[in-house]
Design an enzyme around this catalytic site. Structure first.
Site, PDB file in Angstrom:
ATOM      1  N   HIS A  61     -58.478 115.737  28.827  1.00  0.00           N
ATOM      2  CA  HIS A  61     -57.431 115.381  27.868  1.00  0.00           C
ATOM      3  C   HIS A  61     -57.279 116.587  26.937  1.00  0.00           C
ATOM      4  CE1 HIS A  61     -59.410 111.477  28.794  1.00  0.00           C
ATOM      5  NE2 HIS A  61     -58.222 110.934  28.619  1.00  0.00           N
ATOM      6  N   ASP A  64     -60.065 116.719  24.483  1.00  0.00           N
ATOM      7  CA  ASP A  64     -61.444 116.948  24.949  1.00  0.00           C
ATOM      8  C   ASP A  64     -61.804 118.399  24.678  1.00  0.00           C
ATOM      9  OD1 ASP A  64     -61.313 114.400  25.989  1.00  0.00           O
ATOM     10  OD2 ASP A  64     -61.033 115.064  28.061  1.00  0.00           O
ATOM     11  N   MET A  95     -56.373 118.440  37.239  1.00  0.00           N
ATOM     12  CA  MET A  95     -55.635 117.360  36.557  1.00  0.00           C
ATOM     13  C   MET A  95     -55.820 117.482  35.058  1.00  0.00           C
ATOM     14  SD  MET A  95     -56.360 114.249  34.903  1.00  0.00           S
ATOM     15  CE  MET A  95     -57.307 112.848  35.509  1.00  0.00           C
ATOM     16  N   GLU A 188     -51.651 105.580  35.668  1.00  0.00           N
ATOM     17  CA  GLU A 188     -52.939 104.913  35.882  1.00  0.00           C
ATOM     18  C   GLU A 188     -52.904 103.497  35.313  1.00  0.00           C
ATOM     19  OE1 GLU A 188     -56.385 107.128  34.592  1.00  0.00           O
ATOM     20  OE2 GLU A 188     -57.628 105.342  34.597  1.00  0.00           O
ATOM     21  N   LYS A 190     -54.111  99.730  34.210  1.00  0.00           N
ATOM     22  CA  LYS A 190     -55.324  99.054  33.723  1.00  0.00           C
ATOM     23  C   LYS A 190     -54.875  97.750  33.072  1.00  0.00           C
ATOM     24  CE  LYS A 190     -59.497  99.785  30.971  1.00  0.00           C
ATOM     25  NZ  LYS A 190     -60.257 100.663  30.062  1.00  0.00           N
ATOM     26  N   GLU A 224     -57.790 103.169  39.627  1.00  0.00           N
ATOM     27  CA  GLU A 224     -59.217 103.277  39.303  1.00  0.00           C
ATOM     28  C   GLU A 224     -59.959 102.020  39.745  1.00  0.00           C
ATOM     29  OE1 GLU A 224     -60.416 104.861  35.497  1.00  0.00           O
ATOM     30  OE2 GLU A 224     -61.874 103.254  35.246  1.00  0.00           O
ATOM     31  N   HIS A 227     -60.652  99.305  37.093  1.00  0.00           N
ATOM     32  CA  HIS A 227     -59.512  98.594  36.514  1.00  0.00           C
ATOM     33  C   HIS A 227     -59.064  97.430  37.401  1.00  0.00           C
ATOM     34  CE1 HIS A 227     -58.447 102.495  34.112  1.00  0.00           C
ATOM     35  NE2 HIS A 227     -59.641 102.019  33.835  1.00  0.00           N
ATOM     36  N   ASP A 252     -59.322 107.555  40.596  1.00  0.00           N
ATOM     37  CA  ASP A 252     -60.466 107.516  39.682  1.00  0.00           C
ATOM     38  C   ASP A 252     -61.552 106.640  40.300  1.00  0.00           C
ATOM     39  OD1 ASP A 252     -59.126 109.105  37.923  1.00  0.00           O
ATOM     40  OD2 ASP A 252     -59.076 107.665  36.270  1.00  0.00           O
ATOM     41  N   ASP A 262     -65.006  97.162  30.439  1.00  0.00           N
ATOM     42  CA  ASP A 262     -64.820  98.345  31.297  1.00  0.00           C
ATOM     43  C   ASP A 262     -66.114  99.159  31.329  1.00  0.00           C
ATOM     44  OD1 ASP A 262     -63.690 100.437  32.687  1.00  0.00           O
ATOM     45  OD2 ASP A 262     -62.622 101.254  30.966  1.00  0.00           O
ATOM     46  N   ASP A 264     -67.307 101.538  33.684  1.00  0.00           N
ATOM     47  CA  ASP A 264     -67.302 102.953  34.124  1.00  0.00           C
ATOM     48  C   ASP A 264     -68.634 103.376  34.722  1.00  0.00           C
ATOM     49  OD1 ASP A 264     -64.669 103.459  33.398  1.00  0.00           O
ATOM     50  OD2 ASP A 264     -65.207 104.097  31.364  1.00  0.00           O
ATOM     51  N   ASP A 294     -64.291 108.984  37.285  1.00  0.00           N
ATOM     52  CA  ASP A 294     -63.972 108.612  35.903  1.00  0.00           C
ATOM     53  C   ASP A 294     -65.000 107.585  35.446  1.00  0.00           C
ATOM     54  OD1 ASP A 294     -62.825 108.523  33.477  1.00  0.00           O
ATOM     55  OD2 ASP A 294     -61.154 107.247  34.046  1.00  0.00           O
TER      56      ASP A 294
HETATM   57  C1  GCO Z   1     -60.244 104.308  30.700  1.00  0.00           C
HETATM   58  C2  GCO Z   1     -59.398 105.212  31.558  1.00  0.00           C
HETATM   59  C3  GCO Z   1     -59.419 106.653  31.115  1.00  0.00           C
HETATM   60  C4  GCO Z   1     -58.362 107.487  31.814  1.00  0.00           C
HETATM   61  C5  GCO Z   1     -58.306 108.837  31.181  1.00  0.00           C
HETATM   62  C6  GCO Z   1     -57.476 109.811  31.949  1.00  0.00           C
HETATM   63  O1  GCO Z   1     -60.449 103.183  31.120  1.00  0.00           O
HETATM   64  O2  GCO Z   1     -60.671 104.722  29.623  1.00  0.00           O
HETATM   65  O3  GCO Z   1     -59.842 105.087  32.863  1.00  0.00           O
HETATM   66  O4  GCO Z   1     -60.686 107.184  31.326  1.00  0.00           O
HETATM   67  O5  GCO Z   1     -58.625 107.613  33.162  1.00  0.00           O
HETATM   68  O6  GCO Z   1     -57.787 108.693  29.904  1.00  0.00           O
HETATM   69  O7  GCO Z   1     -56.194 109.451  31.966  1.00  0.00           O
HETATM   70 MN    MN Z   2     -59.475 106.295  34.584  1.00  0.00          MN
HETATM   71 MN    MN Z   3     -61.185 103.339  33.120  1.00  0.00          MN
END
Ligand code: GCO
Ligand code: MN
Ligand code: MN
Length: 390
Positions: A61, A64, A95, A188, A190, A224, A227, A252, A262, A264, A294
């Site tokens: 990002h 970041d 990306m 993306e 979610k 992802e 998600h 992702d 979430d 991850d 991700d």
């Molecule tokens: C989340 C998302 C993020 C995006 C990221 C890139 O659930 O926080 O998956 O991690 O993927 O902002 O666009």
């Molecule tokens: Mn993501």
């Molecule tokens: Mn995510």
């Protein structure tokens, strides 16, 4: 007997196209109930360490890398140092994306905020972040609508929100064209978190939205694992639909238990069978985009645990890829799969006046009703591959 994997087949290499985000390995372990548990890792160290582990690249990002309030001169210094780290290691930035969720100004969303000034500011921030991404070599630009949503449906008419979202993506497509950038967009989806409900919650919503845009060819999806799993969906079905539509621009990878926040988690660390069939789909389809993790290390970990997490993510993908090769080479499995394909064959069901004889055809319904499909055996053989017993 299937062959053992060639030596080194489980060693990640750049040609495998594995990527991480500065924000993923850089995750400092903050959650709603506690502050950071790890010190931030400097961007150069992230790049060097990921290169050592065999990754292809690192994504980011805007914020970041560049703090929100950096001056133009500070920005240029940071970018110069980061580019030097990329040049020293051969790492790429395939990306890039915009942080449209951290700043309090985005508390009601960015492209779908009820405040028109916020929507315009979000476009400005994204154009600048696109410039940064392109400068670093990015070919894909991701739009994750983290705060594009509502906590109460009283806040917004969802028809307005979708119109604003469309306006924003159309605007940015025109910007990319005007700049003559070689850049594709990936939406993306979610379902929720951090908002109570997020717009474009699933792959299907995103795909349908894309075809309403001015330049649908420029826009695909970045689905992802976590998600879709949060929404109780079978991820490989959505991914399959995106592939079939030519719209899987990025992916992702992570893991998630259903019915949770979430998480991850490290790829493959939950629902190993779903992970296997996802890898199978990606490999069998010849998907050639990035395989982006991700996800982040458990909050219990120190920096050593972060690198264990990163190495494990890639290794699990390669292990599953090797299992897929076993599945595809297994004589008994292929006999079952071949029989299914034969049954699936037959004539294409395309209407023509001449073919309308279908209306008169006689079917052996007795046999059709009585037949089994053999999926118990096929699934058990698959499980044995996954469990290492075949
Ligand atoms: C989340 C998302 C993020 C995006 C990221 C890139 O659930 O926080 O998956 O991690 O993927 O902002 O666009
Ligand atoms: Mn993501
Ligand atoms: Mn995510």
């Amino acid at each position: 007997m299937p062959q053992a994997p060639a030596s080194g087949a489980l060693t990640p290499r750049p040609e495998h196209r594995f990527t991480f985000g500065l924000w993923t390995v850089g995750n400092i372990g903050r959650d709603p109930f506690g502050g950071p548990v790890r010190a931030p890792i400097p961007a150069r160290r992230i790049v060097e360490q990921l290169a050592k582990l065999g990754a292809y690249g690192v994504n980011l990002h805007d914020n970041d890398l560049i703090p929100r309030d950096a001056t133009a001169a500070e920005r240029d210094d940071i970018v110069r140092d980061f580019k030097a780290a990329l040049a020293d290691t051969g790492m790429k930035v395939p990306m890039a994306t915009t942080n449209l969720f951290g700043d309090p100004v985005f508390r009601d969303g960015a492209f779908t905020s009820n405040d028109a000034r916020v929507r315009a500011f979000a476009l400005q921030k994204t154009m600048r972040a696109i410039d940064l991404g392109v400068e670093l070599g990015a070919k894909t630009y991701v739009f994750w609508g983290g705060r594009e949503g509502t906590d109460t449906a009283a806040a917004k008419d969802p028809r307005d929100a979708i119109k604003w979202f469309r306006e924003a993506i159309n605007y940015l497509c025109e910007y990319v064209r005007a700049q003559k950038y070689e850049l594709e967009f990936a939406l993306e989806p979610k379902p929720n978190e951090p908002r109570g409900d997020i717009f474009l919650p699933t792959i299907g919503h995103a795909l349908a939205f894309i075809y309403t845009l001015d330049h649908p060819d420029m826009v695909g999806v970045n689905p992802e694992v976590a998600h879709d799993t949060m929404a109780g969906l079978e991820f490989s079905h959505g991914v399959g639909q995106a592939i079939e539509a030519g719209k899987l621009f990025h992916i992702d990878l992570n893991a998630q238990k259903p019915g949770r926040f979430d998480q991850d988690l490290r790829f493959g660390s939950e629902d190993i069978k779903a992970a296997f069939f996802l890898v199978k789909l990606l490999e069998d389809s010849g998907y050639s985009g990035m395989l982006h993790f991700d996800s982040h290390a458990y909050r219990t970990e120190d920096e050593a645990g972060v690198w264990d997490f990163a190495a494990g993510s890639m290794r699990t993908y390669l292990i599953l890829k090797e299992k897929v090769a076993r599945f595809n080479a297994d004589a008994e499995i292929q006999e079952l799969v071949g029989a299914l394909r034969k049954r699936a064959g037959g004539e294409a069901l395309k209407f023509s006046a001449a073919a309308a004889g279908l209306k008169e055809r006689t079917f052996d319904l007795h046999a059709m009703r009585a037949q089994g499909y053999g999926y118990e055996k096929l699934d058990q053989l698959t499980m044995e591959i996954i469990l290492g017993a075949r």
